[in-house]
Write an enzyme that holds these catalytic residues in place. Structure first.
Site, short mmCIF file in Angstrom:
data_model
loop_
_atom_site.label_atom_id
_atom_site.label_comp_id
_atom_site.label_asym_id
_atom_site.label_seq_id
_atom_site.Cartn_x
_atom_site.Cartn_y
_atom_site.Cartn_z
N ASP A 58 -7.07 -1.68 -4.33
CA ASP A 58 -8.15 -1.38 -3.39
C ASP A 58 -9.14 -0.39 -4.00
OD1 ASP A 58 -6.89 -3.00 -1.56
OD2 ASP A 58 -5.75 -1.34 -0.67
N ASP B 136 0.86 -1.19 0.00
CA ASP B 136 0.00 0.00 0.00
C ASP B 136 0.89 1.23 0.00
OD1 ASP B 136 -2.34 -1.49 0.05
OD2 ASP B 136 -2.40 -1.57 2.25
#
Length: 254
Positions: A227, A213
């Site tokens: 995501d 991330d």
């Protein structure tokens, strides 16, 4: 006097035309028949084409047997060909929607994969890069949990869920005739594949890998492009469900 008349003779006066035994009076040679006679003869001749018109009426009506066949529904083979053509058209529509799904999925997957590769190579173990001050930064972290760093203790479970989601999307594609659904499922598929790739191939191990991330908004969890694709696809599916549009293109009303 009588003798003179006998010698000279009196001319014969022909009987009227049409009398019994009398021969019709013919016009002298070289003279044209009267206009009335010509018109009468033309009318008599013109009557014959009228009979031809009556005889020609049969082709206009067609063959009664052919008419019966048309009324009966025509050639069964032609009906089969029309049905086959309709099935081919429906199959073509479904293939186009599947192609849209695959294109969206591949695009989402490649964007996620390339972005992760770049940020790992350039930004990992370095200070965050500010994009809009403290409101948006690029900061690389390794997430063993679900999207937005939730549930880090259930990495294997989330890996299994991502695999199931991919299988369900592939099964839904067999009856896909809706373009919005194709886009939504493509986003879900691309995002699920992006994060599943991290879980399978990244450390610490197969099916236990941590997802990369790097998008860090202020006062929110850190996430990645996979995501984002999953959230956008899920949000679009919610809208389509509220509108009553099914993946097969039909609209239902609750």
């Amino acid at each position: 006097m009588a003798e003179a008349e006998r010698i000279i003779g009196t001319p014969d006066i022909p009987d009227a035309e049409g009398a019994d035994g009398a021969e019709p009076q013919r016009p002298a040679e070289g003279t044209e028949p009267s206009q009335g006679a010509e018109s009468t003869r033309g009318d008599a001749k013109g009557a014959e084409p009228a009979r031809g018109d009556t005889e020609g009426a049969e082709p206009a009506g067609g063959d009664p047997a052919a008419g019966g066949e048309a009324a009966a529904g025509g050639d069964p083979a032609a009906g089969d060909e029309a049905a086959a053509g309709g099935d081919a058209a429906v199959g073509g529509r479904r293939r186009k929607k599947i192609l849209v799904l695959l294109c969206v999925a591949v695009l989402a997957y490649l964007l996620d994969l390339v972005s992760k590769t770049i940020v790992v190579a350039e930004l990992e173990h370095r200070a965050p890069v500010e994009i809009f001050g403290d409101w948006l930064k690029l900061e690389v972290i390794r997430n063993a949990g679900a999207a937005f760093s939730f549930g880090e203790a259930f990495t294997v479970i989330f890996t299994a869920i991502a695999s199931v989601v991919i299988i369900v999307i592939i099964r839904l594609a067999r009856k896909l005739y809706s373009l919005p659904w194709a886009i939504a499922l493509g986003l879900l598929l691309g995002g699920a594949l992006g994060n599943l790739t991290d879980r399978v191939f990244r450390a610490p191990g197969v099916f236990e890998g941590a997802v990369v991330d790097f998008i860090s908004p202020a006062h929110f969890a850190v996430f990645n492009l996979a995501d984002s694709a999953i959230v956008c696809g899920g949000f679009l599916i919610v809208i389509l469900s509220f509108k009553g549009l099914d993946p097969d293109g039909t609209v239902h009303k609750d």
